[in-house]
Design an enzyme around this catalytic site. Structure first.
Site: not given
Ligand code: NAP
Length: 296
Positions: A38-39, A67, A72, A182, A210
């Site tokens: 959900t970031w 998550d 966020y 994570q 993540y």
């Molecule tokens: P991610 O999930 O790798 O990428 C998200 C991006 O990919 C968004 O722009 C999304 O587009 C796109 N996307 C998702 N599914 C897709 C698909 N099937 N085809 C094409 N594009 C797709 O990156 P993230 O948001 O950084 O990481 C995921 C989650 O991990 C975060 O939201 C957060 O909850 C967590 N996180 C944790 C930390 C930590 O320090 N613990 C750090 C970073 C992230 P749309 O949104 O436009 O659909």
């Protein structure tokens, strides 16, 4: 890198199997190997309806682990989650995180109460320390244990902990109660495979990966296209299927578009072949030496 839009590619987006694959926490509880990140949600009111709809669709498809974090959108993402899970709390496995600046005993208590209010719930299923900070770890663990005893959280864990941080943690009283770590892990960030992933697997502590599609970059990766074609899938789905094929790993992609949610759920049904894995190893070589854990 290809600049083709992913939407023009063949897409495997049928609803996922009725029963989602799971992995087991040290507590013995089964959790889905695919969750919803959900970031960046909750930052713009105009996108809120789409974000809520995407999370709800994910729940419909069985992606019940969500998550989020107090960080966020300054708590705004937790409020989006609250709206998405309204009336469906019991089918959801909620993960949230406390900032290291709030990781003192009193800070954790306060942060947790605030997250519970924003999430409109009486409990968080898994509460993580977002990254290591300056508060002594034993104090944070003590606060997590007290929250668990009080029923405010069901489990606790950590995030962005490298192997030495994990060693320190499990050496503390009650540190062995950690349920997950994570970390940044995907095809283009394979560093954890050198020692953190084997260390975690040996102790039965799942890694929660993540940015599993590298914030969208792997969806535009030409080297994944050739494999994607063989599975009538997209590059992003191959990247995700690869993460979920790793033993003891949970992937938490963020998707605010419903089409992406459908594709991510469908990636659970992609069975990568030995040939796929070999090609992926050539394109994204596994680590040959220890490197410090990367963070986004
Ligand atoms: P991610 O999930 O790798 O990428 C998200 C991006 O990919 C968004 O722009 C999304 O587009 C796109 N996307 C998702 N599914 C897709 C698909 N099937 N085809 C094409 N594009 C797709 O990156 P993230 O948001 O950084 O990481 C995921 C989650 O991990 C975060 O939201 C957060 O909850 C967590 N996180 C944790 C930390 C930590 O320090 N613990 C750090 C970073 C992230 P749309 O949104 O436009 O659909």
């Amino acid at each position: 890198m290809s600049s083709k839009p992913t939407s023009s590619k063949p897409t495997s987006s049928r609803p996922t199997s009725s029963k989602i694959r799971t992995t087991t926490l040290p507590s013995g509880e089964a959790v889905p190997v695919l969750g919803q990140g959900t970031w960046k949600m909750g930052e713009d009111r105009r996108r809120r309806a789409d974000e809520v709809a995407a999370l709800k669709l994910g729940l419909d498809l069985g992606i019940t682990l969500i998550d989020t974090a107090e960080m966020y959108a300054g708590g705004g993402a937790e409020e989006v989650v609250a709206e998405a899970i309204a009336g469906r709390r019991d089918e959801t496995f909620l993960v949230s995180k406390v900032l290291p600046t709030n990781a003192s005993w009193a800070g954790v208590m306060r942060a947790c109460e605030n997250s519970l209010k924003r999430l409109a719930t009486d409990r968080i299923d898994l509460y993580l320390l977002h990254w290591p900070g300056s508060v002594p770890l034993a104090e944070t663990v003590g606060a997590f244990e007290a929250l668990t005893a009080a029923g405010k959280i069901r489990h606790w864990g950590v995030s962005n902990f490298d192997t030495d941080d994990m060693e320190e943690l499990v050496g503390l009283a009650s540190g062995g109660n950690v349920q997950t770590n994570q970390v940044l892990y995907n095809l283009s960030r394979r560093g954890p495979e050198f020692d953190l992933a084997p260390w975690s697997l040996k102790r039965g502590i799942p890694l929660m990966a993540y940015s599993p599609v590298e914030q969208g970059a792997l969806a535009r990766n030409a080297r994944l296209d050739a494999i994607a074609v063989r599975h009538n899938a997209t590059a992003a789905q191959i990247a995700l299927a690869w993460v979920m094929a790793q033993k003891g790993v949970i992937a938490i992609p963020k998707a605010s578009r419903q089409e992406h949610v459908r594709q991510n759920a469908a990636a659970l049904d992609i069975a990568l072949t030995p040939q796929d894995f070999a090609e992926l190893d050539r394109a994204f070589p596994p680590p040959t030496r220890k490197r410090g854990l990367e963070m986004i």
